[in-house]
Scaffold this motif. Structure first.
Motif, PDB file in Angstrom:
ATOM      1  N   ASN A 160       0.817  -1.208   0.000  1.00 44.57           N
ATOM      2  CA  ASN A 160       0.000   0.000   0.000  1.00 44.57           C
ATOM      3  C   ASN A 160       0.855   1.263   0.000  1.00 44.57           C
ATOM      4  OD1 ASN A 160      -2.917  -0.849   0.289  1.00 44.57           O
ATOM      5  ND2 ASN A 160      -2.015  -2.018   1.961  1.00 44.57           N
ATOM      6  N   PRO A 161       0.297   2.397  -0.475  1.00 43.60           N
ATOM      7  CA  PRO A 161       1.031   3.668  -0.406  1.00 43.60           C
ATOM      8  C   PRO A 161       1.512   3.950   1.016  1.00 43.60           C
ATOM      9  CG  PRO A 161      -0.947   3.916  -1.730  1.00 43.60           C
ATOM     10  CD  PRO A 161      -1.022   2.551  -1.122  1.00 43.60           C
ATOM     11  N   TYR A 162       2.627   4.651   1.130  1.00 43.98           N
ATOM     12  CA  TYR A 162       3.291   4.885   2.421  1.00 43.98           C
ATOM     13  C   TYR A 162       3.452   6.385   2.632  1.00 43.98           C
ATOM     14  CZ  TYR A 162       6.613   3.795   6.207  1.00 43.98           C
ATOM     15  OH  TYR A 162       7.241   3.669   7.427  1.00 43.98           O
ATOM     16  N   PHE A 163       3.051   6.879   3.798  1.00 45.97           N
ATOM     17  CA  PHE A 163       3.144   8.300   4.111  1.00 45.97           C
ATOM     18  C   PHE A 163       4.375   8.587   4.967  1.00 45.97           C
ATOM     19  CE2 PHE A 163      -1.366   7.970   3.132  1.00 45.97           C
ATOM     20  CZ  PHE A 163      -1.642   9.176   2.489  1.00 45.97           C
ATOM     21  N   ILE A 164       5.107   9.639   4.608  1.00 41.71           N
ATOM     22  CA  ILE A 164       6.171  10.196   5.446  1.00 41.71           C
ATOM     23  C   ILE A 164       5.928  11.702   5.504  1.00 41.71           C
ATOM     24  CG2 ILE A 164       8.645  10.448   5.831  1.00 41.71           C
ATOM     25  CD1 ILE A 164       9.111   8.063   4.016  1.00 41.71           C
ATOM     26  N   LYS A 165       5.215  12.128   6.553  1.00 38.31           N
ATOM     27  CA  LYS A 165       4.796  13.536   6.690  1.00 38.31           C
ATOM     28  C   LYS A 165       3.998  13.942   5.442  1.00 38.31           C
ATOM     29  CE  LYS A 165       8.591  14.698   9.818  1.00 38.31           C
ATOM     30  NZ  LYS A 165       9.745  15.555  10.073  1.00 38.31           N
ATOM     31  N   GLU A 166       4.488  14.968   4.698  1.00 38.05           N
ATOM     32  CA  GLU A 166       3.722  15.417   3.535  1.00 38.05           C
ATOM     33  C   GLU A 166       4.034  14.606   2.279  1.00 38.05           C
ATOM     34  OE1 GLU A 166       7.604  17.629   3.240  1.00 38.05           O
ATOM     35  OE2 GLU A 166       6.235  16.981   4.838  1.00 38.05           O
ATOM     36  N   LEU A 167       4.927  13.650   2.377  1.00 38.91           N
ATOM     37  CA  LEU A 167       5.286  12.833   1.221  1.00 38.91           C
ATOM     38  C   LEU A 167       4.433  11.572   1.162  1.00 38.91           C
ATOM     39  CD1 LEU A 167       9.188  13.021   1.320  1.00 38.91           C
ATOM     40  CD2 LEU A 167       7.588  14.527   0.108  1.00 38.91           C
ATOM     41  N   VAL A 168       4.032  11.210  -0.051  1.00 41.71           N
ATOM     42  CA  VAL A 168       3.319   9.956  -0.292  1.00 41.71           C
ATOM     43  C   VAL A 168       4.173   9.108  -1.216  1.00 41.71           C
ATOM     44  CG1 VAL A 168       1.190   8.864  -1.045  1.00 41.71           C
ATOM     45  CG2 VAL A 168       1.131  11.199  -0.119  1.00 41.71           C
ATOM     46  N   LEU A 169       4.498   7.912  -0.771  1.00 39.66           N
ATOM     47  CA  LEU A 169       5.270   6.988  -1.594  1.00 39.66           C
ATOM     48  C   LEU A 169       4.302   5.995  -2.229  1.00 39.66           C
ATOM     49  CD1 LEU A 169       7.372   8.255   0.344  1.00 39.66           C
ATOM     50  CD2 LEU A 169       8.529   6.057   0.378  1.00 39.66           C
ATOM     51  N   PHE A 170       4.084   6.136  -3.528  1.00 37.74           N
ATOM     52  CA  PHE A 170       3.268   5.177  -4.271  1.00 37.74           C
ATOM     53  C   PHE A 170       4.170   4.020  -4.713  1.00 37.74           C
ATOM     54  CE2 PHE A 170       0.440   8.837  -4.772  1.00 37.74           C
ATOM     55  CZ  PHE A 170      -0.801   8.234  -4.608  1.00 37.74           C
TER      56      PHE A 170
END
Length: 332
Positions: A160-170
């Motif tokens: 699944n997509p991964y969040f790091i603060k304001e970043l979204v890792l698709f």
């Protein structure tokens, strides 16, 4: 016509003969039976990296069974502390509150959904055609969309997509990590994990102290100040601050450093691994025929135990537990 029939018959016999002679793992020494076990309210029917569903619709998380039910025929995608993320039979994204209330949220996509995650008001969705999108949870408005190459065939283990603060890792279905800034609504970077043509989706990702590790079925990537990649036929992977441990289709357990430097390897001939977990000073690996290997982290020593499980059980790895069928064993 007669020759064709004979050829098909011979082919069928050879195929059945090959299947009947399939090698399975048989340990030389078994220390005993792993007895520390408990029971679930029903058998496991669906699994993801974050949660599983039981046959009675109840949710199973890494912390244990929850008194929350998901409707029959819904597909579980993801779960966090606030939401249970599912796909309805019609192809809609349906979010159920983790607190068990009736305030569900539905996004009427009516198309195949591969993966999804939520952070605050941002809903990140990866569609079955590899398209990436961000939506507002409150307004349901589309905030961002990015197209990508549609996959030919994918591994069922979709990360699944991964969040790091304001970043979204698709984590795409064609072996890439696409990093999107959810505030600027733009792609910042794309990183290739693997470039294989088939079954090349990202199956695993974890980030510890700004150090990222991701894998497909055939490659592992470590990303911090530098990028490192190695090719392995990966079945399972675990990453901690101390290192990376993975199992392969060749029956190997391999220890790597966080930057993918080779450290050690132990091979169990014909083993088919279905789960891995690193707890305290041990690496626990579950084998399909009902064995558990408890290895030291350097893989120099190990014990093998019998586990009362069937080879076709669905496996879910919890926090210090292996779940299978309607049971679990503690390893913490």
């Amino acid at each position: 016509m007669k020759l064709t029939t004979i050829a098909l018959s011979i082919g069928a016999v050879l195929l059945l003969s090959g299947c009947s002679q399939k090698e399975v793992y048989k340990p030389e020494n078994v220390k005993g039976e792993w007895r520390n076990a408990g029971h679930l309210s029903a058998s496991i029917t669906q699994t993801t990296q974050t949660a599983a569903l039981l046959d009675n619709g109840r949710l199973l998380t890494k912390d244990g069974e929850k008194n929350i039910k998901v409707p029959e025929e819904y597909r579980l995608l993801n779960a966090n502390d606030a939401w249970i993320i599912t796909e309805s039979p019609e192809g809609n994204l349906v979010l159920f509150p983790e607190n068990g209330s009736d305030a569900k949220v539905t996004f009427e996509f009516k198309r195949q959904i591969a993966a999804a995650s939520i952070q605050d008001d941002i809903v990140a969705v990866l569609f079955g055609n590899n398209e990436m999108a961000l939506y507002s949870l409150e307004s349901k408005k589309l905030l961002f969309k990015e197209r990508a190459n549609a996959p030919i065939a994918v591994d069922s283990r979709i990360a699944n997509p991964y969040f790091i603060k304001e970043l979204v890792l698709f984590l795409t279905l064609d072996g890439k990590i696409v990093i999107v800034n959810s505030e600027l609504k733009q792609v910042l970077r794309s990183v290739v994990v693997s470039s294989d043509e088939y079954f090349n989706n990202i199956t695993y990702l974890n980030v510890i102290d700004n150090h990222l590790v991701a894998s497909t079925g055939t490659a592992v990537l470590a990303l911090s100040q530098k990028e490192a990649r190695e090719k392995y036929e990966i079945r399972n992977i675990a990453y901690t601050a101390e290192g990376i441990w993975l199992t392969t289709k060749q029956g190997e357990v391999i220890a790597l450093s966080p930057t993918l430097q080779f450290k050690a390897k132990k091979k169990f001939p014909f083993a088919h691994f279905v789960g891995i977990s690193v707890q305290n000073d041990r690496v626990y690996v579950l084998e399909q025929q009902g064995y558990m290997m408890a290895l030291t982290k350097n893989l120099l020593a190990y014990d093998i135990y019998d586990v009362d499980m069937d080879s076709d059980n669905k496996i879910f790895v919890g926090d210090g537990r292996f779940y299978f069928d309607d049971r679990y064993i503690n390893i913490k």
